[in-house]
Scaffold this motif. Structure first.
Motif, PDB file in Angstrom:
ATOM      1  N   HIS A   6       0.829  -1.203   0.000  1.00 23.78           N
ATOM      2  CA  HIS A   6       0.000   0.000   0.000  1.00 23.78           C
ATOM      3  C   HIS A   6       0.867   1.258   0.000  1.00 23.78           C
ATOM      4  O   HIS A   6       0.593   2.215  -0.736  1.00 23.78           O
ATOM      5  CB  HIS A   6      -0.919  -0.021   1.225  1.00 23.78           C
ATOM      6  N   LEU A   7       1.925   1.260   0.803  1.00 30.06           N
ATOM      7  CA  LEU A   7       2.801   2.427   0.868  1.00 30.06           C
ATOM      8  C   LEU A   7       3.564   2.622  -0.432  1.00 30.06           C
ATOM      9  O   LEU A   7       3.742   3.754  -0.904  1.00 30.06           O
ATOM     10  CB  LEU A   7       3.777   2.282   2.035  1.00 30.06           C
ATOM     11  N   HIS A   8       4.031   1.534  -1.052  1.00 31.83           N
ATOM     12  CA  HIS A   8       4.738   1.633  -2.333  1.00 31.83           C
ATOM     13  C   HIS A   8       3.838   2.191  -3.431  1.00 31.83           C
ATOM     14  O   HIS A   8       4.278   2.976  -4.275  1.00 31.83           O
ATOM     15  CB  HIS A   8       5.249   0.259  -2.751  1.00 31.83           C
ATOM     16  N   ASP A   9       2.565   1.790  -3.416  1.00 31.82           N
ATOM     17  CA  ASP A   9       1.660   2.188  -4.491  1.00 31.82           C
ATOM     18  C   ASP A   9       1.055   3.573  -4.292  1.00 31.82           C
ATOM     19  O   ASP A   9       0.765   4.275  -5.275  1.00 31.82           O
ATOM     20  CB  ASP A   9       0.506   1.180  -4.619  1.00 31.82           C
ATOM     21  N   THR A  10       0.840   3.972  -3.034  1.00 34.11           N
ATOM     22  CA  THR A  10       0.053   5.186  -2.777  1.00 34.11           C
ATOM     23  C   THR A  10       0.732   6.221  -1.892  1.00 34.11           C
ATOM     24  O   THR A  10       0.253   7.354  -1.811  1.00 34.11           O
ATOM     25  CB  THR A  10      -1.293   4.817  -2.120  1.00 34.11           C
ATOM     26  N   GLY A  11       1.808   5.843  -1.200  1.00 32.17           N
ATOM     27  CA  GLY A  11       2.393   6.740  -0.205  1.00 32.17           C
ATOM     28  C   GLY A  11       3.189   7.877  -0.824  1.00 32.17           C
ATOM     29  O   GLY A  11       4.280   7.664  -1.354  1.00 32.17           O
ATOM     30  N   ARG A  12       2.689   9.088  -0.725  1.00 35.71           N
ATOM     31  CA  ARG A  12       3.333  10.227  -1.380  1.00 35.71           C
ATOM     32  C   ARG A  12       4.702  10.534  -0.772  1.00 35.71           C
ATOM     33  O   ARG A  12       5.618  10.946  -1.483  1.00 35.71           O
ATOM     34  CB  ARG A  12       2.416  11.454  -1.318  1.00 35.71           C
ATOM     35  N   THR A  13       4.867  10.342   0.538  1.00 37.56           N
ATOM     36  CA  THR A  13       6.179  10.607   1.142  1.00 37.56           C
ATOM     37  C   THR A  13       7.183   9.518   0.805  1.00 37.56           C
ATOM     38  O   THR A  13       8.382   9.693   1.039  1.00 37.56           O
ATOM     39  CB  THR A  13       6.080  10.763   2.668  1.00 37.56           C
ATOM     40  N   PHE A  14       6.713   8.398   0.257  1.00 36.02           N
ATOM     41  CA  PHE A  14       7.604   7.368  -0.258  1.00 36.02           C
ATOM     42  C   PHE A  14       7.873   7.582  -1.747  1.00 36.02           C
ATOM     43  O   PHE A  14       9.020   7.546  -2.205  1.00 36.02           O
ATOM     44  CB  PHE A  14       6.990   5.976  -0.042  1.00 36.02           C
ATOM     45  N   ILE A  15       6.827   7.842  -2.502  1.00 31.91           N
ATOM     46  CA  ILE A  15       6.940   7.925  -3.961  1.00 31.91           C
ATOM     47  C   ILE A  15       7.730   9.151  -4.408  1.00 31.91           C
ATOM     48  O   ILE A  15       8.552   9.071  -5.327  1.00 31.91           O
ATOM     49  CB  ILE A  15       5.538   7.943  -4.603  1.00 31.91           C
ATOM     50  N   PHE A  16       7.512  10.280  -3.752  1.00 29.84           N
ATOM     51  CA  PHE A  16       8.022  11.548  -4.274  1.00 29.84           C
ATOM     52  C   PHE A  16       9.222  12.109  -3.517  1.00 29.84           C
ATOM     53  O   PHE A  16       9.677  13.212  -3.832  1.00 29.84           O
ATOM     54  CB  PHE A  16       6.898  12.592  -4.307  1.00 29.84           C
ATOM     55  N   ASP A  17       9.747  11.382  -2.555  1.00 27.95           N
ATOM     56  CA  ASP A  17      10.889  11.873  -1.777  1.00 27.95           C
ATOM     57  C   ASP A  17      12.151  11.111  -2.172  1.00 27.95           C
ATOM     58  O   ASP A  17      12.112   9.899  -2.412  1.00 27.95           O
ATOM     59  CB  ASP A  17      10.624  11.680  -0.280  1.00 27.95           C
ATOM     60  N   THR A  18      13.275  11.811  -2.239  1.00 27.30           N
ATOM     61  CA  THR A  18      14.543  11.136  -2.529  1.00 27.30           C
ATOM     62  C   THR A  18      14.897  10.176  -1.394  1.00 27.30           C
ATOM     63  O   THR A  18      14.720  10.493  -0.214  1.00 27.30           O
ATOM     64  CB  THR A  18      15.663  12.173  -2.706  1.00 27.30           C
ATOM     65  N   ALA A  19      15.401   9.034  -1.756  1.00 23.49           N
ATOM     66  CA  ALA A  19      15.744   8.009  -0.776  1.00 23.49           C
ATOM     67  C   ALA A  19      16.884   8.472   0.123  1.00 23.49           C
ATOM     68  O   ALA A  19      17.724   9.296  -0.280  1.00 23.49           O
ATOM     69  CB  ALA A  19      16.150   6.726  -1.495  1.00 23.49           C
ATOM     70  N   PRO A  20      16.964   7.944   1.347  1.00 22.23           N
ATOM     71  CA  PRO A  20      18.115   8.256   2.189  1.00 22.23           C
ATOM     72  C   PRO A  20      19.405   7.729   1.559  1.00 22.23           C
ATOM     73  O   PRO A  20      19.387   6.682   0.892  1.00 22.23           O
ATOM     74  CB  PRO A  20      17.804   7.548   3.518  1.00 22.23           C
ATOM     75  N   PRO A  21      20.523   8.427   1.724  1.00 23.03           N
ATOM     76  CA  PRO A  21      21.781   8.009   1.107  1.00 23.03           C
ATOM     77  C   PRO A  21      22.198   6.604   1.540  1.00 23.03           C
ATOM     78  O   PRO A  21      22.083   6.261   2.722  1.00 23.03           O
ATOM     79  CB  PRO A  21      22.783   9.057   1.594  1.00 23.03           C
ATOM     80  N   PRO A  22      22.702   5.795   0.615  1.00 20.45           N
ATOM     81  CA  PRO A  22      23.126   4.440   0.968  1.00 20.45           C
ATOM     82  C   PRO A  22      24.153   4.398   2.101  1.00 20.45           C
ATOM     83  O   PRO A  22      24.114   3.493   2.940  1.00 20.45           O
ATOM     84  CB  PRO A  22      23.726   3.906  -0.340  1.00 20.45           C
ATOM     85  N   ALA A  23      25.068   5.365   2.123  1.00 23.75           N
ATOM     86  CA  ALA A  23      26.083   5.365   3.181  1.00 23.75           C
ATOM     87  C   ALA A  23      25.449   5.526   4.556  1.00 23.75           C
ATOM     88  O   ALA A  23      25.875   4.882   5.529  1.00 23.75           O
ATOM     89  CB  ALA A  23      27.098   6.477   2.929  1.00 23.75           C
ATOM     90  N   VAL A  24      24.421   6.374   4.662  1.00 24.44           N
ATOM     91  CA  VAL A  24      23.745   6.579   5.941  1.00 24.44           C
ATOM     92  C   VAL A  24      22.997   5.313   6.350  1.00 24.44           C
ATOM     93  O   VAL A  24      23.034   4.894   7.511  1.00 24.44           O
ATOM     94  CB  VAL A  24      22.794   7.786   5.853  1.00 24.44           C
ATOM     95  N   VAL A  25      22.323   4.690   5.386  1.00 28.50           N
ATOM     96  CA  VAL A  25      21.578   3.472   5.696  1.00 28.50           C
ATOM     97  C   VAL A  25      22.522   2.334   6.069  1.00 28.50           C
ATOM     98  O   VAL A  25      22.247   1.542   6.985  1.00 28.50           O
ATOM     99  CB  VAL A  25      20.688   3.068   4.505  1.00 28.50           C
ATOM    100  N   SER A  26      23.666   2.244   5.393  1.00 31.65           N
ATOM    101  CA  SER A  26      24.637   1.225   5.740  1.00 31.65           C
ATOM    102  C   SER A  26      25.164   1.429   7.151  1.00 31.65           C
ATOM    103  O   SER A  26      25.327   0.457   7.915  1.00 31.65           O
ATOM    104  CB  SER A  26      25.796   1.246   4.737  1.00 31.65           C
TER     105      SER A  26
END
Length: 372
Positions: free
Chosen positions: A249-269
């Motif tokens: 549901h979040l992947h298909d409809t979530g605006r803060t997921f769809i339209f926001d740049t992802a967190p940097p891989p280095a930060v997530v790592s």
């Protein structure tokens, strides 16, 4: 630009200037200050993981491989195997079916409330991002008295919300929500329970799994949790975790997921490494609890649920002056004034950082007490 537009613009800036002057008179001016080498009783790095060697090494390796930014939203170019591995690990850590990663805890809370349609009932002390989420998502919302089960039950009957939002550990007063009792009420009235675990992940529960697992509610289909990676994990980003169908549901409809740049891989790592360290940090959690008890006793306050302690400070001017006296003694503390305080009282906000040497922590608490 016409004279009329220029006049309107000038009037706008004048009105904003007058409002700023009124805030200054009330002691409510906010000032951005660069970080100093003071003893840190203000940040949220509860376990000192932002500088842990394993965390820095993981972030550095990902930075070399993937570059500085994520380069796009999660659905375009922003998702790497690092993002997906973190989501899987976080879900396992908290006992949920799935998790979805966001650029911040604020965005996660906004995304969760927007996704779970219907009226929202919020604890009066719930984080500002949850209250903002209800307003920005256009959800009808009401508040119930803080941790008041009788008021919650009354409003569940009268408001008939589809969602009740609380924090497991509250971000200002540092007290805990009675999650088992709240869940019993929300279940009886057919409402979903949203729990913000920002200040609980890493600090409470088995292996630092948070307040929801500690309450025996891990994996319950009537519970959705959110969290930020910027507290005990020492990183940045946010997450929503819950039933597997929520992820789709979040992947298909979530605006803060769809339209926001992802967190940097280095930060997530780095956050992934921090989660692994936190899972094995029972000794640090015990030290966190010891220091929290010591600080509470020194300041004659109730012992907090985790790492947040907020002694009252009189009015906004008194709070600012107290924080300044601490800074002069080399101790950094938070200074919370309305509207940041849910009880409308100005406070210092002390956070426990087990990365601070014990002797420095003891001295810092003595300074806070002495300068009161």
């Amino acid at each position: 630009m016409s004279d009329a537009v220029l006049a309107d613009t000038a009037d706008l800036w004048n009105r904003l200037g007058r409002k700023a002057d009124l805030r200054a008179k009330a002691g409510l001016t906010r000032t951005v200050r660069t970080r100093t080498d003071a003893i840190d009783l203000a940040g949220n790095d509860y376990l000192g993981l932002s500088r842990h060697p394993a965390v820095l090494a993981a972030a550095a390796a990902a930075l070399t491989e993937h570059g500085l930014g994520a380069s796009g939203s999660r659905l375009v170019r922003g998702t790497t195997e690092i993002h997906e591995a973190f989501e899987t690990d976080f879900a396992r850590h908290t006992g949920t079916e799935t998790a979805v990663l966001y650029s911040s805890g604020y965005m996660a809370n906004l995304g969760a409330v927007a996704a779970l349609a219907g009226p929202v009932l919020l604890d009066a002390h719930a984080h500002a991002s949850l209250h903002d989420a209800a307003r920005l998502a256009g959800r009808p919302s009401e508040t119930f008295a803080h941790n008041d089960l009788d008021d919650l039950e009354r409003q569940l009957r009268e408001v008939r919300p589809s969602l009740v939002a609380v924090e497991s550990v509250y971000s200002v007063l540092g007290d805990a929500a009675p999650l088992r009792e709240i869940h019993a009420l929300t279940s009886a009235h057919g409402a979903l329970l949203l729990v913000d675990e920002a200040h609980a992940i890493g600090t409470i529960g088995d292996a630092g799994s948070g307040g929801v697992p500690a309450a025996g509610l891990a994996g319950d289909p009537g519970v959705v949790l959110t969290a930020t990676l910027s507290k005990a994990l020492g990183a940045a980003g946010g997450v929503i975790a819950g039933p597997a169908v929520l992820r789709r549901h979040l992947h298909d409809t979530g605006r803060t997921f769809i339209f926001d740049t992802a967190p940097p891989p280095a930060v997530v790592s780095g956050a992934s490494a921090a989660l692994a360290v936190a899972r094995e940090s029972d000794a640090a959690r015990a030290e966190l609890a010891r220091r929290a008890t010591l600080a509470a006793e020194a300041l004659e306050m109730p012992v907090p649920a985790a790492g947040v302690l907020s002694p009252p400070a009189g009015d906004a001017h008194a709070a600012t002056a107290w924080a300044a006296r601490c800074a002069e003694e080399g101790v950094a503390v938070g200074c919370f004034r309305p509207p940041s305080t849910p009880d409308h009282r100005s406070r210092l906000r002390i956070t426990i950082n087990t990365g601070v040497p014990a002797e420095d922590f003891d001295r810092a608490i003595a300074v806070v007490r002495k300068t009161r």
